[in-house]
Design a protein around this motif. Structure first.
Motif, PDB file in Angstrom:
ATOM      1  N   GLY A 278       0.797  -1.073  -0.029  1.00  0.00           N
ATOM      2  CA  GLY A 278       0.009   0.016   0.107  1.00  0.00           C
ATOM      3  C   GLY A 278       0.789   1.058  -0.043  1.00  0.00           C
ATOM      4  N   ASN A 279       2.172   1.176   0.080  1.00  0.00           N
ATOM      5  CA  ASN A 279       3.127   2.368   0.179  1.00  0.00           C
ATOM      6  C   ASN A 279       3.454   2.555  -1.297  1.00  0.00           C
ATOM      7  N   LEU A 280       3.083   1.867  -2.333  1.00  0.00           N
ATOM      8  CA  LEU A 280       3.764   1.862  -3.645  1.00  0.00           C
ATOM      9  C   LEU A 280       2.740   3.047  -4.354  1.00  0.00           C
ATOM     10  N   THR A 281       2.620   4.193  -4.025  1.00  0.00           N
ATOM     11  CA  THR A 281       1.407   5.108  -4.489  1.00  0.00           C
ATOM     12  C   THR A 281       1.697   5.535  -5.878  1.00  0.00           C
ATOM     13  N   SER A 282       2.762   5.128  -6.471  1.00  0.00           N
ATOM     14  CA  SER A 282       3.171   5.446  -8.053  1.00  0.00           C
ATOM     15  C   SER A 282       2.468   4.191  -8.710  1.00  0.00           C
ATOM     16  N   LEU A 283       2.174   2.983  -8.370  1.00  0.00           N
ATOM     17  CA  LEU A 283       1.645   2.015  -8.783  1.00  0.00           C
ATOM     18  C   LEU A 283       0.336   2.073  -9.652  1.00  0.00           C
ATOM     19  N   THR A 284       0.623   1.699 -10.995  1.00  0.00           N
ATOM     20  CA  THR A 284      -0.474   1.658 -11.849  1.00  0.00           C
ATOM     21  C   THR A 284      -0.531   0.205 -12.343  1.00  0.00           C
ATOM     22  N   MET A 285       0.207  -0.648 -12.158  1.00  0.00           N
ATOM     23  CA  MET A 285      -0.194  -2.166 -12.321  1.00  0.00           C
ATOM     24  C   MET A 285       0.201  -3.008 -11.386  1.00  0.00           C
TER      25      MET A 285
ATOM     26  N   PRO B  59     -12.091  -5.688   0.184  1.00  0.00           N
ATOM     27  CA  PRO B  59     -12.043  -4.519   0.937  1.00  0.00           C
ATOM     28  C   PRO B  59     -12.729  -3.398   0.462  1.00  0.00           C
ATOM     29  N   GLU B  60     -13.713  -2.726   1.182  1.00  0.00           N
ATOM     30  CA  GLU B  60     -14.182  -1.500   0.699  1.00  0.00           C
ATOM     31  C   GLU B  60     -13.339  -0.446   0.121  1.00  0.00           C
ATOM     32  N   SER B  61     -12.101  -0.548   0.709  1.00  0.00           N
ATOM     33  CA  SER B  61     -11.006   0.705   0.359  1.00  0.00           C
ATOM     34  C   SER B  61     -10.877   0.609  -1.218  1.00  0.00           C
ATOM     35  N   LEU B  62     -11.019  -0.568  -1.948  1.00  0.00           N
ATOM     36  CA  LEU B  62     -10.809  -0.606  -3.343  1.00  0.00           C
ATOM     37  C   LEU B  62     -11.517   0.419  -3.993  1.00  0.00           C
ATOM     38  N   SER B  63     -12.942   0.477  -3.445  1.00  0.00           N
ATOM     39  CA  SER B  63     -13.818   1.326  -4.100  1.00  0.00           C
ATOM     40  C   SER B  63     -13.381   2.797  -4.226  1.00  0.00           C
ATOM     41  N   GLY B  64     -12.253   3.182  -3.627  1.00  0.00           N
ATOM     42  CA  GLY B  64     -11.719   4.699  -3.700  1.00  0.00           C
ATOM     43  C   GLY B  64     -10.669   4.666  -4.672  1.00  0.00           C
ATOM     44  N   LEU B  65     -10.382   3.587  -5.619  1.00  0.00           N
ATOM     45  CA  LEU B  65      -9.441   3.922  -6.594  1.00  0.00           C
ATOM     46  C   LEU B  65     -10.093   4.379  -7.943  1.00  0.00           C
ATOM     47  N   PRO B  66      -9.977   5.620  -8.030  1.00  0.00           N
ATOM     48  CA  PRO B  66     -10.433   6.518  -9.098  1.00  0.00           C
ATOM     49  C   PRO B  66     -10.048   6.201 -10.643  1.00  0.00           C
ATOM     50  N   ASN B  67      -8.832   5.442 -10.748  1.00  0.00           N
ATOM     51  CA  ASN B  67      -8.279   5.163 -11.872  1.00  0.00           C
ATOM     52  C   ASN B  67      -8.343   3.893 -12.436  1.00  0.00           C
TER      53      ASN B  67
END
Length: 604
Positions: free
Chosen positions: A107-114, A151-159
């Motif tokens: 979860g620290n890899l905030t630049s991750l796209t894939m 997890p509900e947190s995946l709902s907050g992935l806008p891209n």
């Protein structure tokens, strides 16, 4: 042709040097995946440049962007240390047999796209921390053994545009917003979708997994090539208008119009900046002095401490060559036990090199020049310094292409960082070696007492001259004494440290060898091991000396006993022959010269 070169240049921007922590994290991944000796063999723990490793892609600022380890047969686990790769945009590990949980640290890899972990044997829940990956577009976790709820947190992935969670053991409710992802697959789980629920488990646009992934790969590769081609065209036309453009920074060398020094991404300092940092090169800031100038302690405007080597005599014979040589050496050699170059400064009259400041100065300082209140090097630190120095030299000899001979290995040139880790420095006398040519030097350079006998007599240097110098350095580390000390004459002892140690070793007086400042706080078996390695390194014939890779293994406890037994046999045979000649010619005691000094240390 220019277009091709432009594309090549853009592609090469992905190779650079990355910070130590990136290399450490990737090596931890290699270990946790249980990689065999044949897998990722070029991932060297001591080489702090993972951008040169296979399966790794970096940007031109040395940041690791992509790790691609698909279908390699790994069976281990994922290390949480991956969380330090904060610039990573692609992590692909599909098609292995990886077990264990998905680390929360991803979860620290905030630049991750894939993030592609499908077709493994991962278990446990999907970490809620993945909801921190706001740039994530592709999340592939299909065909694992994942359990629990989504997890509900995946709902907050806008891209997010493609979510693959099929063929797991997931249960419960699928967050409503995830059904809005353009491509998704929740089938073959125990989730609330399918025939008995109002939602489909597979999106209408979702084809077969293999086709989807193939199209994705083709799209990414095609897009990447398109960007490169477009960038190449832009560079081509831009260069047409700016014919003097060079990506590298080049510095003209006086007297050599056609020869230029490439400095790549090194920082270029202003003269005024270094003048202020060193208090106008004050004598009180002098850290040391070498053959081509002084080294000053400096503090930059951002409070960074540096060491500035000032080659004020660069126009003298060899001075500018030393500047160029040092830059060439350090640009080739990148290793945690080798001194790295931060930047440089050039003026019409001077050349300066800027290095990190080594807080604990040099091994020689810590052994013999301590100020009141400063502590001596304890024995465990000396062992670590000996091994670190050996690893640095091993890298120069066996992992650089072309290989590098340092030619001035001594305790004064082994620096100590804030953690007392050994850093081999001062490449002013180093030599790039073309293995197709003999390495004969017209002028012998180095420090007396550390110079191998064959180098003194023939002018021919090789990596075995460094091995000899390393052996003397080992003796310095154990004894705390200088390689040459005329004060020993007062005690009717040998001037050369090597001969002094050999004499005590023959007399089995090892306790008299060890530095008295240690106050007997050392392990005698380890002392004996280091003395044995040192004597093997300082044999008279270069062919008999071990390679630095062998030295590293012996210091780690492998193969020393066999080499030492062989050495003792040769020494006994040689001494018996010497004594036979004594008897034959009936030499008197007063006429017997020191055979060992001539044989092992060369003419002085």
């Amino acid at each position: 042709m220019e277009l091709f070169l432009a594309i090549l240049i853009l592609a090469c921007l992905y190779s650079s040097v990355s910070p130590d922590q990136q290399g450490d994290a990737l090596f931890a991944l290699k270990s946790s995946l249980n990689a065999s000796n044949d897998q990722l063999s070029d991932w060297n723990q001591n080489q702090v440049n993972p951008c040169t490793w296979s399966k790794i892609t970096c940007d031109d600022n040395s940041n690791v962007l992509m790790v691609s380890l698909s279908n390699m047969g790994f069976t281990g686990t994922l290390t949480p240390r991956l969380g330090v790769l904060v610039h990573l945009n692609t992590l692909s590990l599909q098609g292995n047999g990886i077990t264990g949980k998905i680390p929360e640290a991803l979860g620290n890899l905030t630049s991750l796209t894939m993030l592609d972990l499908e077709k493994n044997s991962l278990s446990g829940e999907i970490p809620a921390s993945l909801g921190n990956l706001k740039k994530l577009q592709f999340l592939f976790l299909s065909q694992n053994n994942l359990s629990g709820t989504i997890p509900e947190s995946l709902s907050g992935l806008p891209n997010l545009i493609n979510l693959q969670l099929a063929l797991n053991d997931l249960t419960g409710k699928v967050p409503d917003s995830l059904f809005q992802v353009p491509k998704y697959n929740f089938s073959e789980n125990h989730l609330n979708c399918g025939l008995n629920f109002s939602r489909r488990c597979v999106s209408d646009s979702e084809g077969s997994p293999s086709k989807s992934k193939t199209g994705l790969v083709i799209g990414i590769v095609g897009g990447f090539l398109g960007i490169i081609l477009l960038g190449g065209l832009m560079l081509f036309f831009w260069r047409g208008r700016h014919k003097g453009y060079k990506r590298e920074i080049y510095v003209d060398v006086p007297g050599e119009v056609d020869r230029r020094i490439p400095f790549g991404q090194l920082r270029r300092f202003a003269w005024r900046e270094l003048q202020l940092a060193t208090d106008n090169f004050s004598e009180k800031n002098v850290l040391g002095q070498g053959g081509f100038g002084k080294v000053y302690k400096g503090v930059l405007s951002d409070s960074t401490k540096v060491a500035v080597k000032r080659l004020t005599d660069y126009e003298s014979p060899g001075g500018d060559a030393a500047f160029q040589r040092e830059v060439e050496m350090i640009s080739v050699a990148v290793h945690r036990n080798l001194l790295r170059l931060i930047g440089f400064c050039t003026t019409p009259t001077e050349r300066l090199l800027v290095y990190p400041y080594m807080q604990n100065l040099s091994v020689a300082y810590r052994l013999r020049e301590l100020k009141p209140g400063e502590s001596v090097l304890i024995w465990p630190t000396r062992k670590r310094v000996a091994l670190g120095t050996a690893r640095g030299l091993e890298y120069l000899h066996e992992h650089c292409n072309p290989k590098i001979i340092h030619r001035d290995v001594k305790a004064a040139n082994v620096l100590l960082d804030e953690d007392f880790e050994a850093v081999v420095g001062d490449f002013g006398l180093a030599k790039l070696v073309d293995v197709r040519k003999t390495n004969v030097t017209t002028q012998v350079r180095g420090t007396m007492g550390h110079i191998a006998p064959e180098y003194l007599s023939t002018g021919k240097s090789s990596e075995k001259t460094d091995v000899f110098g390393y052996g003397i350095t080992l003796l310095e580390i154990v004894t705390g004494q200088r390689a040459i000390d005329f004060s020993r004459l007062e005690e009717e002892d040998d001037v050369l440290l090597l001969d002094h140690v050999k004499k005590l070793q023959r007399e089995k007086r090892l306790d008299a060898i060890v530095d008295r400042n240690l106050h007997k706080n050392y392990n005698m078996d380890e002392v004996e091991m280091m003395i044995q390695v040192a004597l093997l390194c300082t044999q008279g014939s270069p062919e008999d000396r071990p390679a630095m890779s062998e030295v590293v293994r012996m210091l780690e406890g492998e193969g020393l006993a066999e080499r030492w037994e062989e050495w003792q046999h040769v020494e006994v045979t040689r001494r018996q022959e010497y004594e036979r000649l004594q008897r034959r010619f009936d030499w008197g005691e007063d006429s017997i010269y020191n055979q060992d000094a001539v044989e092992l240390s060369g003419g002085r």
